[in-house]
Design a protein around this motif. Structure first.
Motif, PDB file in Angstrom:
ATOM      1  N   LYS A  47       5.186 -31.521   7.642  1.00  0.00           N
ATOM      2  CA  LYS A  47       4.714 -32.901   7.505  1.00  0.00           C
ATOM      3  C   LYS A  47       5.499 -33.648   6.426  1.00  0.00           C
ATOM      4  O   LYS A  47       5.885 -34.815   6.595  1.00  0.00           O
ATOM      5  N   LYS A  48       5.743 -32.956   5.308  1.00  0.00           N
ATOM      6  CA  LYS A  48       6.476 -33.574   4.199  1.00  0.00           C
ATOM      7  C   LYS A  48       7.903 -33.905   4.619  1.00  0.00           C
ATOM      8  O   LYS A  48       8.423 -34.988   4.314  1.00  0.00           O
ATOM      9  N   LEU A  49       8.526 -32.987   5.326  1.00  0.00           N
ATOM     10  CA  LEU A  49       9.906 -33.195   5.759  1.00  0.00           C
ATOM     11  C   LEU A  49      10.013 -34.395   6.700  1.00  0.00           C
ATOM     12  O   LEU A  49      10.887 -35.256   6.548  1.00  0.00           O
ATOM     13  N   LEU A  50       9.109 -34.456   7.683  1.00  0.00           N
ATOM     14  CA  LEU A  50       9.133 -35.578   8.635  1.00  0.00           C
ATOM     15  C   LEU A  50       8.821 -36.895   7.930  1.00  0.00           C
ATOM     16  O   LEU A  50       9.413 -37.933   8.257  1.00  0.00           O
ATOM     17  N   ALA A  51       7.940 -36.853   6.965  1.00  0.00           N
ATOM     18  CA  ALA A  51       7.597 -38.064   6.210  1.00  0.00           C
ATOM     19  C   ALA A  51       8.811 -38.571   5.426  1.00  0.00           C
ATOM     20  O   ALA A  51       9.065 -39.787   5.372  1.00  0.00           O
ATOM     21  N   GLN A  52       9.560 -37.632   4.827  1.00  0.00           N
ATOM     22  CA  GLN A  52      10.777 -38.007   4.097  1.00  0.00           C
ATOM     23  C   GLN A  52      11.786 -38.672   5.023  1.00  0.00           C
ATOM     24  O   GLN A  52      12.386 -39.698   4.682  1.00  0.00           O
ATOM     25  N   TYR A  53      11.950 -38.097   6.203  1.00  0.00           N
ATOM     26  CA  TYR A  53      12.912 -38.652   7.154  1.00  0.00           C
ATOM     27  C   TYR A  53      12.460 -40.031   7.628  1.00  0.00           C
ATOM     28  O   TYR A  53      13.257 -40.979   7.661  1.00  0.00           O
TER      29      TYR A  53
END
Length: 361
Positions: free
Chosen positions: A347-353
């Motif tokens: 979730k964090k990775l997709l949010a960053q992107y």
């Protein structure tokens, strides 16, 4: 050495037809001591079904587990969608200029795949997108120059291999400058030998130094290496791979049923040619063709068109990889699979992107 001349099946990875094993597939995998299975979208319904399928495949193993492989790169090349984190294409992810993010993305990929029993990812893509009209590679590449691609290769390999997956650098000696797609025709590469060494080889050398376990030989016609044979059937191409990258582990072909090869050679002829040229493993989408290839290999050894010494060397590489990486195999405990999906890290990775895309707009 446990592997011997009766275990040539260890040198083949094959596809299967459905979401569960057919009786004839069970027989072939078990009796031929098959080296591995490649899975596609038609083998997948959901993670629990996938794990059950993999568990059933691994019940047929001899001493070591089978390689259970897939193309799950992110972007448009993914075989499993439902429940799996859908990452952006690597070309887009690399634009954020963060090897750390690429590392974390591959950790997410690896943890989700490993949760279902997958142990081999046919990635990362080491091709350099030097031809903007190249649809076969396109946004699967990390960049349009060697330095950019090299920058992310180690991060991708480490992300996979520290999180439960073996990785495979592809598509040697570089598919990024073509316009043709080897699924449908034999791509012609006019790159000079000097350009290959100074540009295309850089990401593959990085992959070798990063301890990647596999390299995939593409079906390409590269005049600078061999103007008569496709790279996957060319002794010169395999020699070039070993010499330039100092790679000592497993070399596997791309799918031997792609039209680049299948339109020009029979299954039997191509299998023997690739083995003689220097591949360690052959990849097939369909088990019927894997069976034909295996029979042809045995016959070639019998007639001494393939030497026993060379075959034992290939078997030794496969055995080493399995012994070092898969010896502690345990079946997947299916009730716990859900814990690995929709993770906070994903979730964090997709949010960053997504935040980066909003900022650009």
């Amino acid at each position: 050495m446990r592997f011997n001349l009766d275990t040539y099946g260890q040198l083949i990875i094959s596809g299967i037809k459905g979401t569960s094993l057919l009786p004839e597939e069970v027989e072939f995998i078990k009796n031929e001591k098959l080296g591995g299975i490649i899975l596609f979208s038609h083998n997948f319904e959901d993670p629990a079904q996938l794990a059950e399928l993999v568990n059933n495949i691994q019940k047929l193993r001899d001493e070591y587990p089978l390689f259970i492989s897939v193309d799950q790169e992110g972007g448009r090349v993914v075989r499993f969608k439902k429940h799996f984190t859908q990452l952006p294409a690597m070309l887009d992810l690399a634009k954020l200029d963060s090897p750390k993010l690429v590392f974390e993305a591959h950790q997410v990929i690896a943890k989700e795949l490993a949760a279902c029993g997958i142990n081999l990812s046919f990635s990362p893509v080491c091709d350099i997108l030097t031809n903007p009209d190249n649809k076969a590679i396109g946004d699967r590449a990390y960049g349009t120059d060697a330095e950019t691609v090299e920058k992310y290769i180690s991060a991708a390999i480490r992300g996979l291999q520290t999180s439960g997956l073996l990785s495979c650098a592809k598509h040697f000696p570089g598919h990024g400058g073509t316009t043709q797609d080897s699924h449908f025709e034999l791509p012609l590469v006019k790159t000079t030998l000097a350009e290959l060494k100074s540009r295309e080889m850089i990401p593959f050398i990085k992959a070798s130094k990063s301890r990647v376990e596999f390299m995939m030989m593409a079906h390409l016609m590269v005049d600078a290496i061999d103007d008569k044979l496709p790279t996957s059937l060319s002794p010169r191409a395999y020699d070039f791979l070993r010499q330039e990258t100092k790679f000592t582990k497993i070399v596997i072909t791309d799918d031997m049923e792609m039209k680049a090869i299948a339109d020009r050679f029979s299954i039997e002829e191509a299998a023997v040619m690739a083995m003689k040229a220097g591949t360690d493993m052959l990849l097939y989408r369909f088990m019927e063709d894997a069976d034909k290839a295996l029979k042809a290999i045995r016959e070639a050894v019998k007639k001494r068109n393939l030497t026993k010494e060379s075959m034992l060397e290939k078997l030794g590489r496969v055995e080493r990889c399995k012994k070092e990486n898969l010896a502690n195999y345990q079946p997947i405990y299916i009730p716990k699979i859900a814990d690995e999906f929709n993770s906070p890290e994903a979730k964090k990775l997709l949010a960053q992107y997504q935040a980066s895309q909003t900022t650009k707009v």
